[in-house]
Every structure is written in structure tokens, then in C-alpha cells.
Design an enzyme around this catalytic site. Structure first.
Site, PDB file in Angstrom:
ATOM      1  N   LEU A 161     -56.776  -4.335  -6.014  1.00 33.83           N
ATOM      2  CA  LEU A 161     -56.992  -3.789  -7.364  1.00 33.83           C
ATOM      3  C   LEU A 161     -57.670  -2.427  -7.408  1.00 33.83           C
ATOM      4  CD1 LEU A 161     -56.054  -6.522  -8.412  1.00 33.83           C
ATOM      5  CD2 LEU A 161     -57.865  -6.384 -10.101  1.00 33.83           C
ATOM      6  N   THR A 175     -56.128 -16.490  -7.981  1.00 32.24           N
ATOM      7  CA  THR A 175     -57.328 -16.034  -7.260  1.00 32.24           C
ATOM      8  C   THR A 175     -57.993 -14.908  -8.043  1.00 32.24           C
ATOM      9  OG1 THR A 175     -55.753 -14.868  -5.837  1.00 32.24           O
ATOM     10  CG2 THR A 175     -56.818 -16.799  -4.917  1.00 32.24           C
ATOM     11  N   GLU A 186     -56.462 -13.492   2.720  1.00 29.10           N
ATOM     12  CA  GLU A 186     -57.361 -13.670   3.873  1.00 29.10           C
ATOM     13  C   GLU A 186     -57.124 -15.032   4.524  1.00 29.10           C
ATOM     14  OE1 GLU A 186     -59.183 -11.295   5.013  1.00 29.10           O
ATOM     15  OE2 GLU A 186     -59.050  -9.919   3.296  1.00 29.10           O
ATOM     16  N   SER A 207     -55.012  -7.578   4.163  1.00 29.40           N
ATOM     17  CA  SER A 207     -54.386  -8.655   3.371  1.00 29.40           C
ATOM     18  C   SER A 207     -53.472  -8.129   2.272  1.00 29.40           C
ATOM     19  CB  SER A 207     -55.468  -9.547   2.749  1.00 29.40           C
ATOM     20  OG  SER A 207     -56.317  -8.786   1.910  1.00 29.40           O
ATOM     21  N   HIS A 208     -53.530  -6.836   1.933  1.00 26.03           N
ATOM     22  CA  HIS A 208     -52.720  -6.336   0.816  1.00 26.03           C
ATOM     23  C   HIS A 208     -51.972  -5.047   1.135  1.00 26.03           C
ATOM     24  CE1 HIS A 208     -55.025  -9.457  -1.120  1.00 26.03           C
ATOM     25  NE2 HIS A 208     -54.045  -9.506  -1.997  1.00 26.03           N
ATOM     26  N   LEU A 261     -73.484   0.271  -0.626  1.00 25.75           N
ATOM     27  CA  LEU A 261     -72.719   0.215  -1.869  1.00 25.75           C
ATOM     28  C   LEU A 261     -71.408  -0.503  -1.612  1.00 25.75           C
ATOM     29  CD1 LEU A 261     -73.095   3.822  -3.328  1.00 25.75           C
ATOM     30  CD2 LEU A 261     -74.453   1.777  -3.802  1.00 25.75           C
ATOM     31  N   PRO A 262     -70.951  -1.317  -2.581  1.00 29.27           N
ATOM     32  CA  PRO A 262     -69.610  -1.884  -2.448  1.00 29.27           C
ATOM     33  C   PRO A 262     -68.606  -0.743  -2.329  1.00 29.27           C
ATOM     34  CG  PRO A 262     -70.736  -2.729  -4.420  1.00 29.27           C
ATOM     35  CD  PRO A 262     -71.604  -1.666  -3.865  1.00 29.27           C
ATOM     36  N   HIS A 304     -47.759  -8.505  -9.653  1.00 28.27           N
ATOM     37  CA  HIS A 304     -48.843  -7.830  -8.917  1.00 28.27           C
ATOM     38  C   HIS A 304     -49.092  -8.546  -7.594  1.00 28.27           C
ATOM     39  CE1 HIS A 304     -52.580  -5.688  -8.262  1.00 28.27           C
ATOM     40  NE2 HIS A 304     -52.422  -5.024  -9.397  1.00 28.27           N
ATOM     41  N   ARG A 351     -67.503   0.364   2.982  1.00 34.13           N
ATOM     42  CA  ARG A 351     -66.740   0.005   4.201  1.00 34.13           C
ATOM     43  C   ARG A 351     -65.320   0.579   4.088  1.00 34.13           C
ATOM     44  NH1 ARG A 351     -62.798  -3.294   5.183  1.00 34.13           N
ATOM     45  NH2 ARG A 351     -62.837  -3.771   2.961  1.00 34.13           N
ATOM     46  N   ARG A 352     -64.747   0.426   2.901  1.00 35.02           N
ATOM     47  CA  ARG A 352     -63.394   0.972   2.689  1.00 35.02           C
ATOM     48  C   ARG A 352     -63.382   2.483   2.877  1.00 35.02           C
ATOM     49  NH1 ARG A 352     -61.475   1.857  -1.561  1.00 35.02           N
ATOM     50  NH2 ARG A 352     -63.022   1.066  -3.009  1.00 35.02           N
TER      51      ARG A 352
HETATM   52  P1  NDP Z   1     -64.127  -8.989  -0.283  1.00 33.76           P
HETATM   53  O1  NDP Z   1     -64.881 -10.250  -0.441  1.00 33.76           O
HETATM   54  O2  NDP Z   1     -63.742  -8.566   1.073  1.00 33.76           O
HETATM   55  O3  NDP Z   1     -64.933  -7.773  -0.927  1.00 33.76           O
HETATM   56  C1  NDP Z   1     -65.280  -7.809  -2.290  1.00 33.76           C
HETATM   57  C2  NDP Z   1     -66.098  -6.584  -2.665  1.00 33.76           C
HETATM   58  O4  NDP Z   1     -67.431  -6.739  -2.140  1.00 33.76           O
HETATM   59  C3  NDP Z   1     -65.554  -5.275  -2.075  1.00 33.76           C
HETATM   60  O5  NDP Z   1     -65.663  -4.268  -3.049  1.00 33.76           O
HETATM   61  C4  NDP Z   1     -66.477  -5.041  -0.878  1.00 33.76           C
HETATM   62  O6  NDP Z   1     -66.613  -3.675  -0.525  1.00 33.76           O
HETATM   63  C5  NDP Z   1     -67.791  -5.578  -1.403  1.00 33.76           C
HETATM   64  N1  NDP Z   1     -68.695  -5.974  -0.328  1.00 33.76           N
HETATM   65  C6  NDP Z   1     -68.413  -6.750   0.741  1.00 33.76           C
HETATM   66  N2  NDP Z   1     -69.510  -6.892   1.510  1.00 33.76           N
HETATM   67  C7  NDP Z   1     -70.499  -6.170   0.905  1.00 33.76           C
HETATM   68  C8  NDP Z   1     -71.862  -5.920   1.220  1.00 33.76           C
HETATM   69  N3  NDP Z   1     -72.432  -6.439   2.304  1.00 33.76           N
HETATM   70  N4  NDP Z   1     -72.563  -5.136   0.383  1.00 33.76           N
HETATM   71  C9  NDP Z   1     -72.004  -4.601  -0.715  1.00 33.76           C
HETATM   72  N5  NDP Z   1     -70.718  -4.802  -1.062  1.00 33.76           N
HETATM   73  C10 NDP Z   1     -69.977  -5.591  -0.267  1.00 33.76           C
HETATM   74  O7  NDP Z   1     -62.802  -9.024  -1.206  1.00 33.76           O
HETATM   75  P2  NDP Z   1     -61.881 -10.265  -1.567  1.00 33.76           P
HETATM   76  O8  NDP Z   1     -61.587 -11.007  -0.316  1.00 33.76           O
HETATM   77  O9  NDP Z   1     -62.463 -10.990  -2.708  1.00 33.76           O
HETATM   78  O10 NDP Z   1     -60.557  -9.505  -2.036  1.00 33.76           O
HETATM   79  C11 NDP Z   1     -59.805  -8.762  -1.092  1.00 33.76           C
HETATM   80  C12 NDP Z   1     -58.702  -8.019  -1.787  1.00 33.76           C
HETATM   81  O11 NDP Z   1     -57.734  -8.941  -2.270  1.00 33.76           O
HETATM   82  C13 NDP Z   1     -59.140  -7.209  -2.995  1.00 33.76           C
HETATM   83  O12 NDP Z   1     -58.688  -5.890  -2.851  1.00 33.76           O
HETATM   84  C14 NDP Z   1     -58.449  -7.886  -4.168  1.00 33.76           C
HETATM   85  O13 NDP Z   1     -58.052  -7.013  -5.211  1.00 33.76           O
HETATM   86  C15 NDP Z   1     -57.240  -8.483  -3.506  1.00 33.76           C
HETATM   87  N6  NDP Z   1     -56.707  -9.592  -4.297  1.00 33.76           N
HETATM   88  C16 NDP Z   1     -55.569  -9.395  -5.020  1.00 33.76           C
HETATM   89  C17 NDP Z   1     -55.070 -10.411  -5.800  1.00 33.76           C
HETATM   90  C18 NDP Z   1     -53.885 -10.230  -6.677  1.00 33.76           C
HETATM   91  O14 NDP Z   1     -53.548 -11.162  -7.402  1.00 33.76           O
HETATM   92  N7  NDP Z   1     -53.223  -9.100  -6.682  1.00 33.76           N
HETATM   93  C19 NDP Z   1     -55.724 -11.723  -5.842  1.00 33.76           C
HETATM   94  C20 NDP Z   1     -56.940 -11.803  -5.079  1.00 33.76           C
HETATM   95  C21 NDP Z   1     -57.388 -10.759  -4.309  1.00 33.76           C
HETATM   96  P3  NDP Z   1     -65.919  -3.157   0.862  1.00 33.76           P
HETATM   97  O15 NDP Z   1     -64.439  -3.187   0.588  1.00 33.76           O
HETATM   98  O16 NDP Z   1     -66.477  -1.783   1.066  1.00 33.76           O
HETATM   99  O17 NDP Z   1     -66.341  -4.125   1.938  1.00 33.76           O
HETATM  100  O1  PYC Z   2     -54.792 -12.550  -1.887  1.00 34.95           O
HETATM  101  O2  PYC Z   2     -55.306 -14.005  -3.437  1.00 34.95           O
HETATM  102  C1  PYC Z   2     -54.574 -13.123  -2.980  1.00 34.95           C
HETATM  103  C2  PYC Z   2     -53.412 -12.681  -3.770  1.00 34.95           C
HETATM  104  C3  PYC Z   2     -52.759 -13.353  -4.743  1.00 34.95           C
HETATM  105  C4  PYC Z   2     -51.730 -12.545  -5.192  1.00 34.95           C
HETATM  106  C5  PYC Z   2     -51.781 -11.389  -4.463  1.00 34.95           C
HETATM  107  N1  PYC Z   2     -52.828 -11.477  -3.605  1.00 34.95           N
END
Ligand code: NDP
Ligand code: PYC
Length: 336
Positions: A124, A160, A189, A47-48, A304-305, A120, A308-309
Site C-alpha cells: 500500500l 488481511t 509472508e 511478498s508484494h 521510524l517506520p 488489489h 528499513r524500506r
Molecule cells: P510489516 O509488519 O513488515 O511492517 C509494518 C510496518 O511497520 C512497516 O511500515 C514497517 O516499516 C514498520 N516497522 C516494522 N518494524 C518496525 C520497527 N522496529 N520500528 C518501527 N517501524 C517498524 O508489514 P505487514 O507484514 O503487515 O505487511 C507487508 C506488506 O503487505 C505491506 O506492504 C502491506 O501493504 C501488504 N499487504 C497487502 C495486502 C493487500 O490486500 N493488497 C494485504 C495485506 C498486506 P519497514 O517497512 O521500514 O520495516
Molecule cells: O499479503 O495479505 C496479503 C495480501 C492479500 C492480498 C494481497 N496481499
């Protein structure tokens, strides 16, 4: 299943640089954005990564982000670093401000960096992981356009609003980094679900009629919901205040009012906080963190969070990034 094309990470980087430069970015800005896009693809964040390149390009072409932005970094108070992004894209101000943030955190024990006039559009964890690689704890907050309703509301007000947290580790382990939106799902997503014709779980958002829906297109036209009801909404509110309030950048609804429909990122605010564990006198900090992590990992399927990454990071540089062929063709078109 959509047709895919596999690119090496070097190809991801050079294609992204070329598309950005053809859209008006200078070398420094193109390199900084290509770096976060490549990190996203390396860690399997669809997604990013390249998915965002067309948006970066349309923002540059529309004049909504300056391609030759020259961010200015200054120390505004003993513990405060301030970066003016000069109305460009966020990766360059973030990269230019980080060394001073780390230096001040070491001097003071804790320091914060506020950034404004910077757009941005990225994940993050790349904001904070480099700080934890230097032994610092770090947190990052950013807002965006208005996509998310306040608790009990039906109209977009918050971004978000993601935040990330990075913790250094002992024993040669990569830092533990979590990174999450304060909405039930990142908008990216939901956009990918819409593109690929999938539904989304209930709770992600409401349609334009204010009713719950699992249709991603309706959620995108309507309003997203915070994760965990009022608790996630409180976090979204905090992120607005920390990221946009302190930096003087646009609150999400203000960014929305200024948005001209270019499809790319808007200028908002960011805050990064860095802490030096040594300054707190907890000399067994790293060992105690490891024992906490061991207990997590000892419990059933808990992980750990970030793990997966990191697993993707071990695999994708060898196998390449698998991308929708249509997206690769679109970015090649932008680069041509
Ligand atoms: P997710 O819900 O996919 O994951 C959130 C966190 O939870 C991650 O660190 C993930 O680790 C961890 N996690 C997930 N499943 C588990 C588990 N079973 N046990 C432990 N930890 C877990 O992320 P989002 O969908 O909320 O966000 C996705 C991306 O979008 C992020 O990188 C975020 O920065 C970006 N974003 C950017 C925005 C912007 O304005 N620039 C706005 C909103 C989002 P892991 O990755 O290892 O699964
Ligand atoms: O995925 O929510 C998002 C987002 C907003 C701005 C950049 N990414």
C-alpha cells in the site's frame, strides 16, 4: 537455501510488463502494475513484488481481471473522488485517480477517493507516498478475500486488510510512510514461509481444525488471526467498512464467494484520504513533525517506520533484486 537470481530493476519492470501483456494486459495496465511491482522490489518487499506476478497473470487469463480495463474518474461530491476500475487491476485506477484526489485535497483541505471494481494485490505504500511527496498527508485502506477471523471467531471473514499512512517531511527527507496488514502477518509472508519450508510464529493463525499452529500450510488452509487480538480485529472491521463499504466494492466474504480459484486478486474496495496540512492552519506542522521524529530516533534502538524500506531503496537499485530462480523462471515462462 533456494537458488537465487539477481535482476536489475529495469529487468524486473520489463519482465513484469512482458508477462502481463502475454496474459492479456494492454500497455497502460501492464505499465501501471509493473510500476508497483518494481517499487516493491526496489524497497525489498518480497511478498508484494515479482512474487505476485503469476497471480496477476492467472487473474487476467481467467477473465477475473480485464486486461484492457479503462477506469473512469469522477468527482461525486465536493470532497469525494470516485473511480470505477472497470473490473481491472488496481494500479491503473489508483494512478489515474490520484491527481484529482490531490487537487481536491488542496481545494478543500481534505478529500477522499473511493475505488471499486479493481483488484488489489500490492503493497500500500505506493498508493500514498506520491501524495506525501506533494506535501499532503495520506491514508489508504484496502480489503481482499476473507482470510482473517473476527475476534473470538474461527472462520475467515475479513481480508488481511492493510492500511498505510504517509506524512511529508521537511529538510529534503523522504516522507515517513508506514504500511501494515491488520492481520498478525500479511498472507504473502505466510505463503513465502510455506514456499521456503519455514514455520511461522504462534499467533499468526489457526489450522483447519481450529487449533493454533506454527505450520504455514495449515494457517493458509485454516484462518489467519488479527494482530493484537480484538484491537487488530477492530481495525480489520474498520478497513472493511471504509474500503468496501463506502466504495460499494465487495466485502471480503463476498469476494470469497465470487472467487473462482484463479490464484490472483479479487475485486474489492479501496479508500484513500488526503489532507493538506496548510489548510489546517498549523504553519509549524513540518517542524513539529521533525521534532517528534527526533525524539523517536533519540530513544535507544527506536526507528521510524519505513526506514528499513528506505535503506533498501538506497541499496537495491545498485545491487539488483535477489529473487528465487524458480520464480524468475516461472515469470519468464509467462512472458514467453
Ligand atoms: P510489516 O509488519 O513488515 O511492517 C509494518 C510496518 O511497520 C512497516 O511500515 C514497517 O516499516 C514498520 N516497522 C516494522 N518494524 C518496525 C520497527 N522496529 N520500528 C518501527 N517501524 C517498524 O508489514 P505487514 O507484514 O503487515 O505487511 C507487508 C506488506 O503487505 C505491506 O506492504 C502491506 O501493504 C501488504 N499487504 C497487502 C495486502 C493487500 O490486500 N493488497 C494485504 C495485506 C498486506 P519497514 O517497512 O521500514 O520495516
Ligand atoms: O499479503 O495479505 C496479503 C495480501 C492479500 C492480498 C494481497 N496481499
Amino acid at each position: 537455501m533456494a537458488e537465487t537470481e539477481t535482476l536489475t530493476l529495469d529487468e524486473v519492470r520489463s519482465l513484469t510488463q512482458a508477462a502481463l501483456k502475454a496474459s492479456g494486459a494492454n500497455q497502460a495496465n501492464a505499465d501501471a502494475v509493473a510500476d508497483v511491482v518494481t517499487r516493491a522490489e526496489r524497497d525489498g518487499c518480497a511478498s508484494h513484488g515479482v512474487f505476485r506476478v503469476p497471480g496477476y497473470c492467472t487473474a487476467l487469463k481467467a477473465g477475473a481481471a480485464k486486461g484492457d480495463a479503462a477506469p473512469k474518474v469522477e468527482r461525486r461530491a465536493p470532497g469525494v473522488v470516485f473511480v470505477d476500475g472497470d473490473k481491472g487491476l488496481a494500479p491503473l485506477p489508483m494512478a489515474l485517480g490520484r491527481p484529482m484526489l490531490a487537487q481536491v485535497a488542496r481545494e478543500q483541505g481534505i478529500a477522499a477517493m473511493a475505488i471499486r471494481n479493481s483488484a488489489h494485490f500490492a503493497a500500500l505504500w505506493p498508493d500514498v507516498e506520491p501524495l506525501a511527496q506533494q506535501g499532503l498527508l495520506a491514508m489508504s485502506f484496502v480489503n481482499s478475500r476473507a482470510f482473517v477471523a473476527p475476534a473470538g471467531g474461527r472462520k475467515p471473514l475479513y481480508g488481511t486488510n492493510p492500511m498505510s499512512f504517509a506524512c511529508p517531511r521537511a529538510g529534503g527527507h523522504a516522507p515517513m510512510v508506514w504500511d501494515q496488514a491488520s492481520s498478525a502477518a500479511a498472507r504473502g509472508e505466510i505463503m513465502i514461509a510455506a514456499r521456503d519450508g519455514h514455520s511461522v510464529p504462534e499467533g499468526f493463525g489457526l489450522g483447519p481444525d481450529g487449533e493454533p499452529t506454527t505450520d504455514p500450510n495449515k494457517v493458509l488452509e485454516g484462518v489467519q488471526l488479527a494482530f493484537g487480538g480484538y484491537k487488530g480485529a477492530a481495525i480489520a472491521l474498520m478497513v472493511e467498512i471504509l474500503a468496501a463499504g463506502l466504495s460499494g466494492g465487495e466485502l471480503s466474504y463476498e469476494a470469497d464467494e465470487q472467487y473462482t480459484g484463479h490464484g490472483g486478486p479479487t475485486h474489492n474496495g479501496h479508500l484513500v484520504i488526503a489532507m493538506d496540512p496548510d489548510a489546517f492552519g498549523a504553519d509549524t506542522f513540518l517542524e513539529r513533525v521533525e521534532s517528534l521524529f527526533e525524539r523517536i530516533l533519540d530513544d535507544g534502538d527506536a526507528r521510524l517506520p519505513g526506514d528499513r524500506r528506505l535503506a533498501n531503496r538506497a541499496r537495491i537499485p545498485k545491487e539488483g533484486a535477489v529473487l528465487p530462480a524458480k520464480l524468475v523462471a516461472e515469470v519468464r515462462g509467462l512472458a514467453a
